[in-house]
Scaffold this active site. Sequence first.
Site, PDB file in Angstrom:
ATOM      1  N   SER A 129       6.900   7.088  16.340  1.00  0.00           N
ATOM      2  CA  SER A 129       5.801   6.421  16.838  1.00  0.00           C
ATOM      3  C   SER A 129       5.569   6.511  18.306  1.00  0.00           C
ATOM      4  CB  SER A 129       5.918   4.884  16.417  1.00  0.00           C
ATOM      5  OG  SER A 129       5.729   4.479  15.219  1.00  0.00           O
ATOM      6  N   THR A 182       8.656  -1.619  12.016  1.00  0.00           N
ATOM      7  CA  THR A 182       9.206  -0.868  10.866  1.00  0.00           C
ATOM      8  C   THR A 182      10.290  -1.857  10.278  1.00  0.00           C
ATOM      9  OG1 THR A 182       9.986   1.230  10.022  1.00  0.00           O
ATOM     10  CG2 THR A 182      10.854   0.551  12.230  1.00  0.00           C
ATOM     11  N   LYS A 200       9.310  -6.303   8.853  1.00  0.00           N
ATOM     12  CA  LYS A 200       7.699  -6.626   8.394  1.00  0.00           C
ATOM     13  C   LYS A 200       7.642  -7.833   7.670  1.00  0.00           C
ATOM     14  CE  LYS A 200       6.984  -1.432   7.438  1.00  0.00           C
ATOM     15  NZ  LYS A 200       6.527  -0.456   6.602  1.00  0.00           N
ATOM     16  N   ASN A 248       3.208  -4.835   9.931  1.00  0.00           N
ATOM     17  CA  ASN A 248       3.693  -3.657  10.681  1.00  0.00           C
ATOM     18  C   ASN A 248       3.207  -3.461  11.917  1.00  0.00           C
ATOM     19  OD1 ASN A 248       1.080  -2.536  10.047  1.00  0.00           O
ATOM     20  ND2 ASN A 248       2.084  -0.532   9.822  1.00  0.00           N
ATOM     21  N   GLY A 283       9.122   3.308  -7.485  1.00  0.00           N
ATOM     22  CA  GLY A 283       9.653   2.607  -6.819  1.00  0.00           C
ATOM     23  C   GLY A 283       9.197   1.029  -6.559  1.00  0.00           C
ATOM     24  N   ALA A 284       9.880   0.153  -6.160  1.00  0.00           N
ATOM     25  CA  ALA A 284       9.231  -1.246  -6.324  1.00  0.00           C
ATOM     26  C   ALA A 284       9.538  -1.920  -5.089  1.00  0.00           C
ATOM     27  CB  ALA A 284       9.835  -2.036  -7.563  1.00  0.00           C
ATOM     28  N   ALA A 314       6.225   0.171  -1.862  1.00  0.00           N
ATOM     29  CA  ALA A 314       5.320   0.023  -3.194  1.00  0.00           C
ATOM     30  C   ALA A 314       4.180  -0.641  -3.300  1.00  0.00           C
ATOM     31  CB  ALA A 314       6.342  -0.288  -4.382  1.00  0.00           C
ATOM     32  N   GLU A 335      13.062  -5.938 -13.166  1.00  0.00           N
ATOM     33  CA  GLU A 335      12.844  -7.179 -12.395  1.00  0.00           C
ATOM     34  C   GLU A 335      12.242  -7.074 -10.737  1.00  0.00           C
ATOM     35  OE1 GLU A 335      17.064  -6.147 -11.945  1.00  0.00           O
ATOM     36  OE2 GLU A 335      15.789  -5.765 -13.497  1.00  0.00           O
TER      37      GLU A 335
END
Length: 274
Positions: free
Chosen positions: A19, A63, A67, A88, A125-126, A130, A153
Amino acid sequence: MTNQRQLQVWGDPIAHSRSPQLHAAAYRVLGLDWQYGRRQVSTATFGAELASLDSSWLGLSLTMPLKEVAYAAAAERDRAAELTGAVNTLLLGEVRRGFNTDVGGIVDAFTQAGVSSLPRVRILGAGATASSALVSAGMLGATHAQVVARRPEAARTLVDIGTALGMTVDIHGFADAPGVVDATIATVPSGTVLDADVTQHLASAGGVLFEAAYAPWPSALAAGWGSGTVISGLEMLLYQAVRQIRIFHHGDPERPFPDEDVMVAEMRSALMGD
């Protein structure tokens, strides 16, 4: 607005963050004498660090793993932040305003690659990314999303986000994701290597691949995607930063700068030259 302002990216770890290069390149083009650095901040120290900032501080980029705590610290939040529970970008001042520019960054990455509509999407991904990916898909017109996760889950919150967006969300394992989709958005951790047969299965009907991970590059998934279009996560990194800079400058992530393409080109050069 005065020119002498301070900004930073916070996270833990933070030494890897690109960044500072992105923001410094943009500020040069815009003629802004703003100072943008990095600071290692944990969830335990976030509150004290935030409280210590004086009026010279204009904003923060956040980051992982900050968050969610940044979300809690914001008095006002944009819709992307509200939907994902993640901030963010904090615009400081009398009222702290929180934004999730990752969502718009993913949308912009697809759009710049010539993809403006995604009726059907598959998300690998979760985790937190995601959630941003799902909201981005909704902004690109998705009405149905498959979420592919090792632990079903963990994906339940994505079903709730989908409901809020008017989308149907199905949850599957990596080996049994059915059907053909327009795009696959991979949000699994950097360095993840799937079995070759799983990669082939996902790539065979996976459409355009957006791979959020960008180091190392190409990722194992990107390398195994064959001849299909692959979008690197560096594109999201670039365009979410563009939206952050709009927020820090004039408070609106959707309002571009005049001749913004010049700024974006300078930022891209700084990113690719690192």
